[in-house]
Motif scaffolding. Structure first.
Motif, PDB file in Angstrom:
ATOM      1  N   PHE A  36       6.589-121.279  44.053  1.00 18.83           N
ATOM      2  CA  PHE A  36       7.457-120.120  43.821  1.00 18.83           C
ATOM      3  C   PHE A  36       8.149-119.642  45.098  1.00 18.83           C
ATOM      4  O   PHE A  36       8.460-118.476  45.242  1.00 18.83           O
ATOM      5  N   LYS A  37       8.403-120.537  46.037  1.00 19.48           N
ATOM      6  CA  LYS A  37       9.062-120.174  47.288  1.00 19.48           C
ATOM      7  C   LYS A  37      10.489-120.706  47.264  1.00 19.48           C
ATOM      8  O   LYS A  37      10.774-121.793  47.751  1.00 19.48           O
ATOM      9  N   CYS A  38      11.377-119.916  46.690  1.00 23.57           N
ATOM     10  CA  CYS A  38      12.790-120.276  46.606  1.00 23.57           C
ATOM     11  C   CYS A  38      13.464-120.010  47.947  1.00 23.57           C
ATOM     12  O   CYS A  38      13.078-119.084  48.662  1.00 23.57           O
ATOM     13  N   PRO A  39      14.506-120.798  48.272  1.00 20.71           N
ATOM     14  CA  PRO A  39      15.276-120.500  49.486  1.00 20.71           C
ATOM     15  C   PRO A  39      15.914-119.121  49.360  1.00 20.71           C
ATOM     16  O   PRO A  39      16.418-118.756  48.306  1.00 20.71           O
ATOM     17  N   GLY A  40      15.879-118.351  50.433  1.00 27.23           N
ATOM     18  CA  GLY A  40      16.364-116.976  50.378  1.00 27.23           C
ATOM     19  C   GLY A  40      17.841-116.832  50.109  1.00 27.23           C
ATOM     20  O   GLY A  40      18.289-115.828  49.579  1.00 27.23           O
ATOM     21  N   ASP A  41      18.645-117.840  50.458  1.00 25.24           N
ATOM     22  CA  ASP A  41      20.093-117.716  50.336  1.00 25.24           C
ATOM     23  C   ASP A  41      20.646-118.251  49.015  1.00 25.24           C
ATOM     24  O   ASP A  41      21.845-118.186  48.782  1.00 25.24           O
ATOM     25  N   ARG A  42      19.794-118.763  48.137  1.00 21.57           N
ATOM     26  CA  ARG A  42      20.281-119.358  46.882  1.00 21.57           C
ATOM     27  C   ARG A  42      19.708-118.636  45.680  1.00 21.57           C
ATOM     28  O   ARG A  42      18.577-118.179  45.689  1.00 21.57           O
ATOM     29  N   THR A  43      20.521-118.551  44.640  1.00 22.26           N
ATOM     30  CA  THR A  43      20.054-117.973  43.376  1.00 22.26           C
ATOM     31  C   THR A  43      20.061-119.008  42.265  1.00 22.26           C
ATOM     32  O   THR A  43      19.739-118.695  41.131  1.00 22.26           O
ATOM     33  N   ASP A  44      20.443-120.239  42.595  1.00 22.98           N
ATOM     34  CA  ASP A  44      20.535-121.272  41.570  1.00 22.98           C
ATOM     35  C   ASP A  44      19.694-122.500  41.895  1.00 22.98           C
ATOM     36  O   ASP A  44      20.021-123.604  41.512  1.00 22.98           O
ATOM     37  N   CYS A  45      18.588-122.298  42.611  1.00 23.20           N
ATOM     38  CA  CYS A  45      17.758-123.439  43.014  1.00 23.20           C
ATOM     39  C   CYS A  45      16.843-123.911  41.876  1.00 23.20           C
ATOM     40  O   CYS A  45      16.467-125.070  41.817  1.00 23.20           O
ATOM     41  N   CYS A  46      16.472-122.997  40.975  1.00 22.65           N
ATOM     42  CA  CYS A  46      15.601-123.353  39.857  1.00 22.65           C
ATOM     43  C   CYS A  46      15.884-122.403  38.692  1.00 22.65           C
ATOM     44  O   CYS A  46      16.562-121.384  38.856  1.00 22.65           O
ATOM     45  N   CYS A  47      15.377-122.755  37.520  1.00 23.65           N
ATOM     46  CA  CYS A  47      15.625-121.933  36.323  1.00 23.65           C
ATOM     47  C   CYS A  47      15.050-120.531  36.471  1.00 23.65           C
ATOM     48  O   CYS A  47      15.689-119.546  36.078  1.00 23.65           O
ATOM     49  N   HIS A  48      13.841-120.426  37.026  1.00 22.40           N
ATOM     50  CA  HIS A  48      13.236-119.098  37.187  1.00 22.40           C
ATOM     51  C   HIS A  48      14.095-118.189  38.060  1.00 22.40           C
ATOM     52  O   HIS A  48      14.361-117.047  37.713  1.00 22.40           O
ATOM     53  N   ARG A  49      14.527-118.701  39.202  1.00 22.04           N
ATOM     54  CA  ARG A  49      15.324-117.883  40.131  1.00 22.04           C
ATOM     55  C   ARG A  49      16.653-117.497  39.502  1.00 22.04           C
ATOM     56  O   ARG A  49      17.106-116.361  39.641  1.00 22.04           O
ATOM     57  N   LEU A  50      17.273-118.437  38.814  1.00 24.43           N
ATOM     58  CA  LEU A  50      18.553-118.165  38.169  1.00 24.43           C
ATOM     59  C   LEU A  50      18.396-117.093  37.096  1.00 24.43           C
ATOM     60  O   LEU A  50      19.207-116.175  36.990  1.00 24.43           O
ATOM     61  N   MET A  51      17.320-117.168  36.325  1.00 23.65           N
ATOM     62  CA  MET A  51      17.086-116.178  35.270  1.00 23.65           C
ATOM     63  C   MET A  51      16.786-114.809  35.875  1.00 23.65           C
ATOM     64  O   MET A  51      17.325-113.797  35.436  1.00 23.65           O
ATOM     65  N   TYR A  52      15.970-114.783  36.913  1.00 26.15           N
ATOM     66  CA  TYR A  52      15.625-113.506  37.541  1.00 26.15           C
ATOM     67  C   TYR A  52      16.811-112.885  38.277  1.00 26.15           C
ATOM     68  O   TYR A  52      16.791-111.700  38.574  1.00 26.15           O
ATOM     69  N   SER A  53      17.835-113.660  38.586  1.00 24.45           N
ATOM     70  CA  SER A  53      19.002-113.098  39.266  1.00 24.45           C
ATOM     71  C   SER A  53      20.017-112.515  38.286  1.00 24.45           C
ATOM     72  O   SER A  53      20.997-111.909  38.710  1.00 24.45           O
TER      73      SER A  53
END
Length: 172
Positions: A36-53
Motif C-alpha cells: 500500500f505504498k503508492c508513489p506520492g506524485d501519482r494518483t493513477d498507479c493502482c486501482c485503489h489509489r485511483l478510486m481513493y482520489s
C-alpha cells in the motif's frame, strides 16, 4: 487468510466503476501498490489509489462518523501512534511506566491485576496535562511550524494554551 476469489471479484468491481467514470485503462492497472505504498506524485498507479482520489468517493462519511454525528458527537481522526498529537498515546506511556515498576510475575491473573492497577493509577491531572500539550502541538502545526520548531515553541510557551499569533516571526 484472504479469500482470493472474493478479493479478485472486488477488484474487478472497482475496475468496472473506474471504467464507468471514464478511466478506460483501469482494468490494466494493478489492484494496489506493494504494501500500500503508492508513489506520492501519482494518483493513477493502482486501482485503489485511483478510486481513493475520486472526490465523491473521498468525501463520503464513514459509518463511524455518521453514527457519532447522529448521536451528537464530533469525530476527530488523529494519526496512529503519534504521541505529539494524540494524548492517549502519552497516557498509555505513563501507564506502561507504572506497570514496569510492579513485580513481573508470570501468573496471568497477577499480570492482569497489575495492568488494571496501572491504568487506575493514572492521575486525571496528568491526562489533562497531556491533552493540553497535544493541543499546543496541533496549534503549532496549524500555524506552520515544523517538528523541531514546534517542540521548541511548546517548551518556551509551556504555560500557554495556544501559541501566540506572532510565533512565526521568532523564526525569521
Amino acid at each position: 487468510m484472504v479469500d482470493r476469489g472474493n478479493y479478485f471479484e472486488k477488484i474487478k468491481v472497482v475496475a468496472l466503476l473506474l471504467v464507468e467514470r471514464g478511466y478506460a485503462d483501469a482494468p490494466k492497472l494493478r489492484a494496489e501498490c506493494k504494501e500500500f505504498k503508492c508513489p506520492g506524485d501519482r494518483t493513477d498507479c493502482c486501482c485503489h489509489r485511483l478510486m481513493y482520489s475520486q472526490p465523491d468517493f473521498n468525501a463520503v462519511e464513514s459509518h463511524l462518523e455518521s453514527s457519532c454525528r447522529a448521536r451528537g458527537f464530533d469525530v476527530i481522526f488523529l494519526p496512529k501512534f503519534h504521541c505529539e498529537l494524540n494524548f492517549i498515546e502519552q497516557c498509555w506511556g505513563f501507564a506502561k511506566r507504572l506497570y514496569r515498576m510492579k513485580d513481573q510475575l508470570s501468573s496471568e491473573v497477577v499480570l492482569e491485576h497489575n495492568v488494571i492497577r496501572s491504568l487506575d493509577a493514572m492521575p486525571i491531572q496528568s491526562m489533562r496535562r497531556f491533552a493540553n500539550r497535544s493541543l499546543r502541538f496541533i496549534d503549532a502545526y496549524q500555524k506552520g511550524l515544523n517538528g523541531v520548531q514546534a517542540a521548541w515553541a511548546i517548551k518556551k510557551y509551556r504555560g500557554h494554551r495556544v501559541l501566540p499569533e506572532s510565533i512565526m516571526r521568532e523564526f525569521d
